[in-house]
Design a protein around this motif. Sequence first.
Motif, PDB file in Angstrom:
ATOM      1  N   GLY A   1      28.631 -50.731 -32.996  1.00  0.00           N
ATOM      2  CA  GLY A   1      28.720 -50.282 -31.614  1.00  0.00           C
ATOM      3  C   GLY A   1      27.949 -49.003 -31.361  1.00  0.00           C
ATOM      4  N   PHE A   2      28.011 -48.554 -30.111  1.00  0.00           N
ATOM      5  CA  PHE A   2      27.334 -47.324 -29.719  1.00  0.00           C
ATOM      6  C   PHE A   2      27.864 -46.149 -30.529  1.00  0.00           C
ATOM      7  N   GLN A   3      26.945 -45.344 -31.047  1.00  0.00           N
ATOM      8  CA  GLN A   3      27.302 -44.180 -31.863  1.00  0.00           C
ATOM      9  C   GLN A   3      26.961 -42.922 -31.076  1.00  0.00           C
ATOM     10  N   ASN A   4      27.911 -42.025 -30.956  1.00  0.00           N
ATOM     11  CA  ASN A   4      27.679 -40.731 -30.319  1.00  0.00           C
ATOM     12  C   ASN A   4      28.508 -39.681 -31.051  1.00  0.00           C
ATOM     13  N   PRO A   5      27.880 -38.816 -31.871  1.00  0.00           N
ATOM     14  CA  PRO A   5      28.664 -37.826 -32.625  1.00  0.00           C
ATOM     15  C   PRO A   5      29.495 -36.902 -31.745  1.00  0.00           C
ATOM     16  N   ARG A   6      29.091 -36.711 -30.489  1.00  0.00           N
ATOM     17  CA  ARG A   6      29.850 -35.819 -29.621  1.00  0.00           C
ATOM     18  C   ARG A   6      31.243 -36.370 -29.339  1.00  0.00           C
ATOM     19  N   MET A   7      31.396 -37.693 -29.324  1.00  0.00           N
ATOM     20  CA  MET A   7      32.723 -38.267 -29.103  1.00  0.00           C
ATOM     21  C   MET A   7      33.671 -37.905 -30.229  1.00  0.00           C
ATOM     22  N   ALA A   8      33.140 -37.753 -31.428  1.00  0.00           N
ATOM     23  CA  ALA A   8      33.957 -37.357 -32.575  1.00  0.00           C
ATOM     24  C   ALA A   8      33.980 -35.841 -32.750  1.00  0.00           C
ATOM     25  N   LYS A   9      33.524 -35.120 -31.704  1.00  0.00           N
ATOM     26  CA  LYS A   9      33.522 -33.652 -31.718  1.00  0.00           C
ATOM     27  C   LYS A   9      32.682 -33.112 -32.870  1.00  0.00           C
ATOM     28  N   ARG A  10      31.533 -33.773 -33.082  1.00  0.00           N
ATOM     29  CA  ARG A  10      30.570 -33.298 -34.080  1.00  0.00           C
ATOM     30  C   ARG A  10      29.440 -32.568 -33.376  1.00  0.00           C
ATOM     31  N   GLN A  11      28.989 -31.485 -33.965  1.00  0.00           N
ATOM     32  CA  GLN A  11      27.925 -30.691 -33.378  1.00  0.00           C
ATOM     33  C   GLN A  11      26.539 -31.143 -33.824  1.00  0.00           C
ATOM     34  N   ARG A  12      26.477 -32.054 -34.764  1.00  0.00           N
ATOM     35  CA  ARG A  12      25.181 -32.507 -35.278  1.00  0.00           C
ATOM     36  C   ARG A  12      24.521 -33.465 -34.302  1.00  0.00           C
ATOM     37  N   GLY A  13      23.213 -33.654 -34.491  1.00  0.00           N
ATOM     38  CA  GLY A  13      22.504 -34.655 -33.719  1.00  0.00           C
ATOM     39  C   GLY A  13      22.607 -36.019 -34.378  1.00  0.00           C
ATOM     40  N   ALA A  14      22.452 -37.045 -33.585  1.00  0.00           N
ATOM     41  CA  ALA A  14      22.529 -38.409 -34.110  1.00  0.00           C
ATOM     42  C   ALA A  14      21.316 -38.698 -34.993  1.00  0.00           C
ATOM     43  N   THR A  15      21.510 -39.564 -35.970  1.00  0.00           N
ATOM     44  CA  THR A  15      20.464 -39.886 -36.941  1.00  0.00           C
ATOM     45  C   THR A  15      19.610 -41.053 -36.464  1.00  0.00           C
ATOM     46  N   PHE A  16      18.554 -41.330 -37.222  1.00  0.00           N
ATOM     47  CA  PHE A  16      17.673 -42.449 -36.893  1.00  0.00           C
ATOM     48  C   PHE A  16      18.412 -43.788 -37.031  1.00  0.00           C
ATOM     49  N   GLU A  17      19.277 -43.905 -38.034  1.00  0.00           N
ATOM     50  CA  GLU A  17      20.047 -45.140 -38.196  1.00  0.00           C
ATOM     51  C   GLU A  17      20.959 -45.375 -36.992  1.00  0.00           C
ATOM     52  N   GLU A  18      21.568 -44.311 -36.483  1.00  0.00           N
ATOM     53  CA  GLU A  18      22.410 -44.458 -35.296  1.00  0.00           C
ATOM     54  C   GLU A  18      21.582 -44.835 -34.074  1.00  0.00           C
ATOM     55  N   LEU A  19      20.355 -44.335 -34.005  1.00  0.00           N
ATOM     56  CA  LEU A  19      19.457 -44.762 -32.927  1.00  0.00           C
ATOM     57  C   LEU A  19      19.176 -46.259 -33.015  1.00  0.00           C
ATOM     58  N   CYS A  20      18.971 -46.770 -34.215  1.00  0.00           N
ATOM     59  CA  CYS A  20      18.697 -48.208 -34.377  1.00  0.00           C
ATOM     60  C   CYS A  20      19.890 -49.045 -33.916  1.00  0.00           C
ATOM     61  N   HIS A  21      21.105 -48.634 -34.288  1.00  0.00           N
ATOM     62  CA  HIS A  21      22.283 -49.385 -33.858  1.00  0.00           C
ATOM     63  C   HIS A  21      22.470 -49.292 -32.342  1.00  0.00           C
ATOM     64  N   ASN A  22      22.241 -48.122 -31.777  1.00  0.00           N
ATOM     65  CA  ASN A  22      22.349 -47.981 -30.320  1.00  0.00           C
ATOM     66  C   ASN A  22      21.285 -48.814 -29.611  1.00  0.00           C
ATOM     67  N   TYR A  23      20.108 -48.896 -30.212  1.00  0.00           N
ATOM     68  CA  TYR A  23      19.029 -49.721 -29.641  1.00  0.00           C
ATOM     69  C   TYR A  23      19.417 -51.201 -29.633  1.00  0.00           C
ATOM     70  N   ALA A  24      20.016 -51.667 -30.722  1.00  0.00           N
ATOM     71  CA  ALA A  24      20.454 -53.069 -30.763  1.00  0.00           C
ATOM     72  C   ALA A  24      21.513 -53.337 -29.696  1.00  0.00           C
ATOM     73  N   GLN A  25      22.453 -52.401 -29.517  1.00  0.00           N
ATOM     74  CA  GLN A  25      23.468 -52.578 -28.473  1.00  0.00           C
ATOM     75  C   GLN A  25      22.836 -52.564 -27.083  1.00  0.00           C
ATOM     76  N   GLU A  26      21.822 -51.708 -26.875  1.00  0.00           N
ATOM     77  CA  GLU A  26      21.147 -51.668 -25.584  1.00  0.00           C
ATOM     78  C   GLU A  26      20.449 -52.991 -25.290  1.00  0.00           C
ATOM     79  N   ARG A  27      19.835 -53.569 -26.302  1.00  0.00           N
ATOM     80  CA  ARG A  27      19.174 -54.861 -26.093  1.00  0.00           C
ATOM     81  C   ARG A  27      20.182 -55.953 -25.726  1.00  0.00           C
ATOM     82  N   LEU A  28      21.358 -55.920 -26.360  1.00  0.00           N
ATOM     83  CA  LEU A  28      22.397 -56.888 -25.997  1.00  0.00           C
ATOM     84  C   LEU A  28      22.917 -56.636 -24.584  1.00  0.00           C
ATOM     85  N   GLN A  29      23.032 -55.353 -24.193  1.00  0.00           N
ATOM     86  CA  GLN A  29      23.425 -55.042 -22.824  1.00  0.00           C
ATOM     87  C   GLN A  29      22.369 -55.537 -21.837  1.00  0.00           C
ATOM     88  N   THR A  30      21.097 -55.435 -22.218  1.00  0.00           N
ATOM     89  CA  THR A  30      20.025 -55.965 -21.372  1.00  0.00           C
ATOM     90  C   THR A  30      20.137 -57.483 -21.236  1.00  0.00           C
TER      91      THR A  30
END
Length: 1174
Positions: free
Chosen positions: A516-545
Motif C-alpha cells: 500500500g501507500f507508504q508515507n513515513p510522516r503517518m508513522a511520525k518519522r522525520q526521514r524522507g521516503a526511500t526509492f523502494e517506497e516510491l516504487c510501491h506508491n507508483y504501483a498503487q497510483e497506477r492501480l488508482q488510475t
Amino acid sequence: MSSRSQSVPSLEPSRGLLCTKSPEPAKTHPGVRVRSPSPPRGQVDKDPVAILQVSHAAAQQPKVKTEEQIAAEQAWYGSEKVWLVHKDGFSLATLLKTEAGSLPEGKVKVKLEHDGTVLDVDDDDVEKANPPSFDRSEDLALLQYLNESSVMHSLRQRYGGNLIHTHAGPNTVIINPLSAPSMYSEKVMHMFKGCRREDTAPHIYAVAQSAYRNLLTTRQDQSIVLLGKSGSGKTTNCQHLVQYLVSIAGSTGKIFSGEKWQAVYTILEAFGNSSTSMNTNASRFSQIVSLDFDQAGQVASASIQTMLLEKLRVTKRPETESTFNVFYYMMSGADSTLRTELHFNHFAENSAFGIVPQSKLEDKQKSSQQFTKLQAAMKVLGISVEEQRALWLILGTIYHLGAAGATKAGRKQFARHEWAQKAAYLLGCTLEELSSSIFKHQVKGALQRSTSFRGGPDEAGAGDSSVSKITALECLEAMASGLYSELFTLVISLVNRALKSSQHSLCSLLIVDTPGFQNPRMAKRQRGATFEELCHNYAQERLQTLFHERTFVQELERYKEENIELALDEIGSSTSMSVAAIDQASTQALVRTLARTDEARGLLWLMEEEAVQPGGSEDTLLERLFSYYGPDQGDNKGHALLLKSDKPHHFLLGHSHGTDWVEYDAQGWLNHAKQNPASQNAATLLQDSQKKNISSLFSSRSGGPTVLSGSIAGLEGGSQLALRRATSMRKTFTTGMAAVKKKSLCIQIKLQVDALLDTVRRSRVHFVHCLLPKADTVGVGMEPRVTHGESCDSGLMQLDVGLLRAQLRGSKLIDALRIYRQGYPDHMVFSEFRRRFDVLVPHLTKKHGRNYMVTDEKRAVEELLESLDLENSSYHMGLSRVFFRAGTLAKLEEQRDVQTRRNITMFQASCRGYLARQAFKKRKIQDLAIRCIQKNIKKNKGVKGWAWWKVFTTVRPLIEVQLTEEQIRGKDEEIQQLKGRLEKVDKERNELRLNSDRLESRITELSSELADERNTGESASQLLESETSERLRLEKDMKDLQTKFDSMKKSMESMEMEVMETRLLRASELNGEMDDDDTEGEWRLKYDRAIREIEFTKKRLQQEFNDKLEVEQQNKRQLERGLSDLQADSEEVQRTAQQLKKKCQRLTAELQDTKLHLEGQQSRNHDLEKKQRK
C-alpha cells in the motif's frame, strides 16, 4: 461569532483532517471521534452469521411503513438536520430559519445537537444529514443525501457495530479492524455460497462470490484488485478471497485445499514480508494470484506471479525497520544440527547488513514457532528436505557475508576473512571465487554493460568513471541482494510447482495485491521516503488510475458512443500527473543518445540518463525534474503535484489526487540505476556451486524463461491459461521501447507495472478499497497483526474521521458513487437482454418463436420493456445496448429467478405426472404378466405327473448340451481376440496421447519462442527505422549546412574584393590630396565642423534616450503595480470562483439526490399501482 469561540472553541468552519473527541456525544448521531458502541465480544464470536443476517435484514427498507415510521420521517424532514463540517470532523446540527437579510450572504444559522449552541457558519460547511434509518446502510449508493459527512457517518456507525464491510455501488469498502477473526469462519463462508450480491450482507466473501458467479455465467476472466494504504489489510483480505474460492468452488480430486493455501501464504510471509514503520508485517512485493477454473467451475490449476521485490532490504533499510522475516525465524528456530551446518553456534557482534538476532526472549520464541510452522508448510507443498537445506544454506551465506563486511578504503576485499570463509563454504565455492565474483572484474563488467546499453566506445569510456566510484561495501550489498533475489524466485517456482496441474482450464480469476501507500510522516518519522517506497506508491497510483479509467472514463465514453446524454457532475482528473512525473517516456525513447533534451521525461527516465552522464548527480536530477513538472513561475502552487522541500535532495510528491503528500529523500538514488556486476554474478555462483542440492535447483532453472530480466517471478505453469499469461507478460518486455530498455534497472519498474496492468485489463475488474481506521495504529508502538484465534479488543473499534476523509477523497469514491447513482451503470446488449428476460413475457416468446432469430432486436427489446411495465426513468435505450439505473437489473433478475422457479416447478409437476402415468402403465403390464404366470403354473400342475412330460423334460436338456459347449468355446475364442485387439488399441492410444501432449507442449514452447523472436525482430526493426530516419535527417541537415557554408564563403570572397577596391580608391584619394595643397584648409574645416556636429548629435540623442528610459521605467513600475493588483484581483476572483464552483457542485449534488429520491418515490408508486391493477 462570539458564541462560537465561547461554546465550541475547536469548531472552525474549515475542512481539516485532524480528529478529536467532542464534548458530549449526541443521542442519535454522535460527535467527532466518539467511541462507537461495540457489541459484546461473545456475541461476535458465538454466531457471526446471525449478526450478518440481522444487520442485513435491518438495512433493508421496509416495503410497507408503519404510521410511527412515517411520522418519525416527517418529523425528521421538518427539522432540517444537517452536518456541520469543521476541522475536528463533523457534528450533527439543526438548520434554523432566519429572516431575509438578517445574516450576511453565504451565512446560515445552525444549532448544535449535543449542547444546543447556536452558531453562524458558512453555508459551504453545512451538508444535509440522512434519516436515522440510513445510519447502517449496507450500500453507500442508497443514501438519500450523498456527501462526505453522511458517508463517513454510515461507515463509522457500521464500524462501531463490528460491520467492517460496506458496498459502495459496484465496489466494496473494508475498514481494517485488526481483529474479529470470527467473521471469516467456515460457517460464514457457506452463508454466501451460491447467493447473489443483493441477497447477502457486505463481506469480502460476497466480492469473491460475485466474481465467481460472473465467471461462471459469462465465461470471462475476472480480477479483484485491492487498493489502500500500507497496513489497511490488503494481504489479509487476499488470503480470505483465496480461501473462500478454494473452499466453495472445490477442485478435481481435492488437490487444492485450504491447508495448502495456508502453507503458501506462510512461505510468502516468511520470505517476502518484514516489519516497517507503517506495518509490523508488511508485504515487500507485489503479487498476482491466478486461479484457473475448468468447465464445471472447479479450480483446475493455480499460480502466483510476483514482481517489485524489495531485494535491497536484505542489505540496507530505514532505521528501526527490519529485514525479511525468514532471517529471524531461521536464527531463532534452527535446531542444533542445522545450526552447526550453518555455523550459527556463534553470531557476529555486528553485521554490515544489520542482520542480528532478536534480543527479546518473547520475540525469539515467536520466531522459533514461526520457523517450525514454515518447515511444516514446506512439507505440505512437497518441498523436500534437500531443497529446504539449499534454501537455508543460501540464507546462511547472506548472513555470513554481512558479518564479513568489506573494507572502507584501499583494496576492495572482505574486512573479516573468517566469516567470508564460512560464506564460501555454505555456498559451495572457494573464498577466491567468491571474492573475485564480488570485488574483481568490475571495469570489464561495466564496460560490457555500457557498450551493450548505449552502443559506442565513447559511452563505454564514460562508464569507467562511474565504476571507480563503486565501493567495496556496495559490491558486497549487490551480491547479497542478487543472492536473495535468486532465492525468492526459486521459492516462487517451488510454490508454483506444488500448485500447477495439467488439467484443462477455461477461465481465470486473478487477485492483485500490492504494497500500500507508504508515507513515513503517518508513522511520525522525520526521514524522507526511500526509492523502494516510491516504487510501491507508483504501483498503487497506477492501480488508482485503472480504477479512474474503468469507473469514469470508460463509462462516459460508453454513454457517448450510445448517444446517451446525462447531466453528470464534473469529474476530476485522474492521477496521471503524479504518474507522469515518475514514468513519462520520451518520444525518442528508441533512439540511443546520451544528450540531455528539453522534452519532458519522468523520474525513472531521468535517473537512467543521469546515471550514465558524466557529472550526473541527484542535484541535476531534481533540477531537471522540477523544470518539467514543478510549478511555473507565478503559477498557483496548489495545482502542482511536485514541490521542492527545504531539505537538500528532498522533494514533495502529491499522491492520491494531492491528498497524500510524501516527502522523498533522493540521496543516493542514482545508485539504483547503475548495474553492479556483482549482482549478476550471484546467479553464476549458484549454478556453479559444488553443493549438488544448490546447483541442481538453479541449473534446472537457468534454461527456462522463468524470470524476465530478474523482474517477474512465477511464470512457470503447465496450463494453457498460465502459458498465455506468461506470454502476455513476456510480450510486455519485448515490444517496442521495452525491447531496448528492458535491461535498464529503472525502466524495469515501469515494465513490471505495465505487465501487471496489461494482465488485469483483459478481465472484468472488481475493486476493493481497504481503509485504515486510525493513524495511531502504525508506528513503533504498534502490536503485531492479530492472527486467527486471538481475542478482539473493543478499544480498537474507533475511527479517525480525519484520516478517513483523506482516504475517501484520495480514492474518489464519492465521485464514483455519484456517477453510479446518476448514470446507468448496468447495461446489456439487446440480443442478450432479450434472450435472458423473455421468460418474463411468455406471449412474446411465442410470437418470436424459440429460434431466437429476430430482424430488429431493438424493437423486440422495446416490446419486452413495455410488457415488463418498467418506469421510464429506470432505463434508457442506446444504439446497441439497453441501460438501466442501479438496482433495476437486480430486480429483473429476481423476477426472472421467481419465474424460473415457477416454470421449473411446473416442469417438475409435468415430469412427475408423466412418470406416474408410466408407472401405472407398467403396473398394468405387471398385473397381466402375473395373471399369465399364474395360469401357466396351474397348467404345469396338471401335466407334471404325466409320463410323457417327464420324458420330454429329461431328454430336452441333453440334446442342447453339445451345442451349448461349442458355442461357449467359440465365444471364448472371440473374447480372447477382442481382448488382444483392445489392449493393442489402448497401447496405441496411450502412445498417441503421449505424442500429442509432447507435441502440444513443444508447439506451445515454439509459439512462445516465435512470439518472443517476432517481438524482438519488430523491436529491432523499429529501432533500425528510428536510427535510419535519424541518420537521414542528420545527412539532410549536413547538406543544408554545407550549402550555407558555400554561400557564406562566396559572399566573404566578394566582400574581400570590395574591401580591396575601397582601399585602393582611398589610397588614390590621399595621393590626390597631397598633390593639391590649396584645398587642404577647406577640407580640414569641413572635417572639424562634421566632427562637432556628430558630437552634438550624440549628446542630444543620449539626453533623449535618458529621458525616454526614465519615462519607460516609470511606466514599467506603474505596469508592475497594476499587474500585482490584477494578480491579487485574479487570485481573489479564482478563490471566489472556486467557492462558487463548490457551492454549485453541492447544490447540484443535492438537486440530483432530491431527483433520485423523487424517482424512487415514483418507482414505488408505480409498483403499488401495478399491484393494485393485479
